[in-house]
Design a protein around this motif. Structure first.
Motif, PDB file in Angstrom:
ATOM      1  N   GLY A   5     132.581  17.745   1.419  1.00 26.21           N
ATOM      2  CA  GLY A   5     131.608  17.343   2.409  1.00 26.21           C
ATOM      3  C   GLY A   5     131.530  18.273   3.611  1.00 26.21           C
ATOM      4  O   GLY A   5     130.646  18.141   4.441  1.00 26.21           O
ATOM      5  N   ASN A 176     126.876  13.228   0.545  1.00 24.88           N
ATOM      6  CA  ASN A 176     127.388  11.975   1.120  1.00 24.88           C
ATOM      7  C   ASN A 176     126.417  11.414   2.158  1.00 24.88           C
ATOM      8  O   ASN A 176     126.191  10.203   2.223  1.00 24.88           O
ATOM      9  CB  ASN A 176     128.752  12.213   1.767  1.00 24.88           C
ATOM     10  CG  ASN A 176     129.847  12.413   0.735  1.00 24.88           C
ATOM     11  OD1 ASN A 176     129.612  12.305  -0.460  1.00 24.88           O
ATOM     12  ND2 ASN A 176     131.042  12.708   1.195  1.00 24.88           N
ATOM     13  N   LYS A 177     125.854  12.298   2.970  1.00 23.82           N
ATOM     14  CA  LYS A 177     124.918  11.857   4.007  1.00 23.82           C
ATOM     15  C   LYS A 177     123.684  11.212   3.382  1.00 23.82           C
ATOM     16  O   LYS A 177     123.229  10.147   3.830  1.00 23.82           O
ATOM     17  CB  LYS A 177     124.506  13.039   4.881  1.00 23.82           C
ATOM     18  CG  LYS A 177     123.554  12.666   6.006  1.00 23.82           C
ATOM     19  CD  LYS A 177     123.204  13.879   6.865  1.00 23.82           C
ATOM     20  CE  LYS A 177     122.247  13.498   7.984  1.00 23.82           C
ATOM     21  NZ  LYS A 177     121.873  14.679   8.812  1.00 23.82           N
ATOM     22  N   ALA A 180     124.550   7.819   1.964  1.00 25.18           N
ATOM     23  CA  ALA A 180     124.701   6.841   3.046  1.00 25.18           C
ATOM     24  C   ALA A 180     123.341   6.351   3.534  1.00 25.18           C
ATOM     25  O   ALA A 180     123.140   5.152   3.760  1.00 25.18           O
ATOM     26  CB  ALA A 180     125.492   7.461   4.196  1.00 25.18           C
ATOM     27  N   SER A 186     127.607   3.753   6.155  1.00 16.71           N
ATOM     28  CA  SER A 186     128.114   4.936   6.847  1.00 16.71           C
ATOM     29  C   SER A 186     128.645   5.955   5.838  1.00 16.71           C
ATOM     30  O   SER A 186     128.966   5.609   4.690  1.00 16.71           O
ATOM     31  CB  SER A 186     129.237   4.543   7.805  1.00 16.71           C
ATOM     32  OG  SER A 186     130.375   4.112   7.076  1.00 16.71           O
ATOM     33  N   GLU A 187     128.747   7.217   6.281  1.00 15.62           N
ATOM     34  CA  GLU A 187     129.323   8.247   5.417  1.00 15.62           C
ATOM     35  C   GLU A 187     130.787   7.929   5.111  1.00 15.62           C
ATOM     36  O   GLU A 187     131.283   8.250   4.029  1.00 15.62           O
ATOM     37  CB  GLU A 187     129.207   9.623   6.077  1.00 15.62           C
ATOM     38  CG  GLU A 187     127.798  10.194   6.067  1.00 15.62           C
ATOM     39  CD  GLU A 187     127.764  11.644   6.507  1.00 15.62           C
ATOM     40  OE1 GLU A 187     128.431  12.486   5.873  1.00 15.62           O
ATOM     41  OE2 GLU A 187     127.073  11.935   7.509  1.00 15.62           O
ATOM     42  N   LYS A 191     132.532   7.826   1.440  1.00 13.86           N
ATOM     43  CA  LYS A 191     133.753   8.555   1.086  1.00 13.86           C
ATOM     44  C   LYS A 191     134.806   7.614   0.500  1.00 13.86           C
ATOM     45  O   LYS A 191     135.531   7.983  -0.430  1.00 13.86           O
ATOM     46  CB  LYS A 191     134.299   9.279   2.312  1.00 13.86           C
ATOM     47  CG  LYS A 191     133.442  10.458   2.766  1.00 13.86           C
ATOM     48  CD  LYS A 191     134.018  11.126   4.002  1.00 13.86           C
ATOM     49  CE  LYS A 191     133.145  12.291   4.451  1.00 13.86           C
ATOM     50  NZ  LYS A 191     133.669  12.941   5.682  1.00 13.86           N
TER      51      LYS A 191
END
Length: 219
Positions: A5, A176-177, A180, A186-187, A191
């Protein structure tokens, strides 16, 4: 080299190809975007690639399949052993199912063809460094068709519904963003889900998890 990430800027790239002309062309392509990527080194063989990667600690390795001392897949497997965090993109002229699937199974983080444009190459480097899996659409289609052909049995799915949602988005190459934002979480939550997914599937990274998702026919 940073963790999943995170992207070092500019991205450090190691070129591995036994043709000087190809390496010169790749270096020129990458030099067009010095703020995004730089060539940390270049070598012409598989054994040199492993030694150079250990020494230079690149973020991404651009690796040809045909090398004079050992093939690219064997080199990829060795890189996975000594530098599991490095991102390895296969760059080749072969677009047949056998070569593509062999590379993906060996842990390739991406698979590109040598007719790629400079902009596409730099974008692929950024995607791989960010933990995504750059592949042209026609290559992705070959992977999906072949994995479904060789995996006829229905694979047991040990994941929760939310983890399956996350895994589907990972297999689509989303960061990941982006995951989300899609799931309105949320990121950090993403995770956490990825950590659980990797543990349950015994996957080393996003690529292995995505391959599992394809074999399980959940995408």
């Amino acid at each position: 080299m940073l963790g999943e990430g995170w992207i070092t800027v500019p991205i450090k790239v190691l070129l591995v190809d036994d043709h000087q002309l190809i390496r010169d062309g790749l270096r020129k392509f990458i030099s067009l975007a010095p703020e995004k990527a730089v060539v940390a080194g270049e070598v012409a063989s598989g054994r040199e690639a492993v030694a150079a990667a250990v020494n230079l600690q690149p973020d991404v390795v651009l690796l040809d399949i045909n090398l004079p001392d050992q093939d690219g897949v064997a080199t990829l497997q060795r890189l996975r052993q000594v530098l599991p965090q490095v991102k390895v993109i296969i760059l080749t002229v072969y677009d047949d199912e056998a070569h593509v699937l062999e590379a993906v199974k060996a842990g390739a983080n991406g698979y590109l063809l040598k007719d790629i444009s400079p902009d596409e190459l730099v974008a692929a480097l950024e995607q791989a460094a960010a933990g995504q899996t750059p592949m042209p659409p026609r290559i992705t289609g070959k992977v999906v068709r072949e994995l479904r052909r060789v995996s006829q049995e229905n694979t047991h799915i040990p994941l929760t519904p939310r983890e399956i949602e996350v895994l589907r988005l990972v297999a689509q190459g989303k960061s990941n963003k982006a995951i989300a934002e899609t799931l309105f979480v949320s990121e950090k939550t993403v995770k956490t889900h990825l950590t659980n997914i990797f543990r349950k599937l015994e996957a080393r990274d996003r690529t292995e998890a995505a391959v599992w998702a394809i074999k399980a026919s959940i995408i």
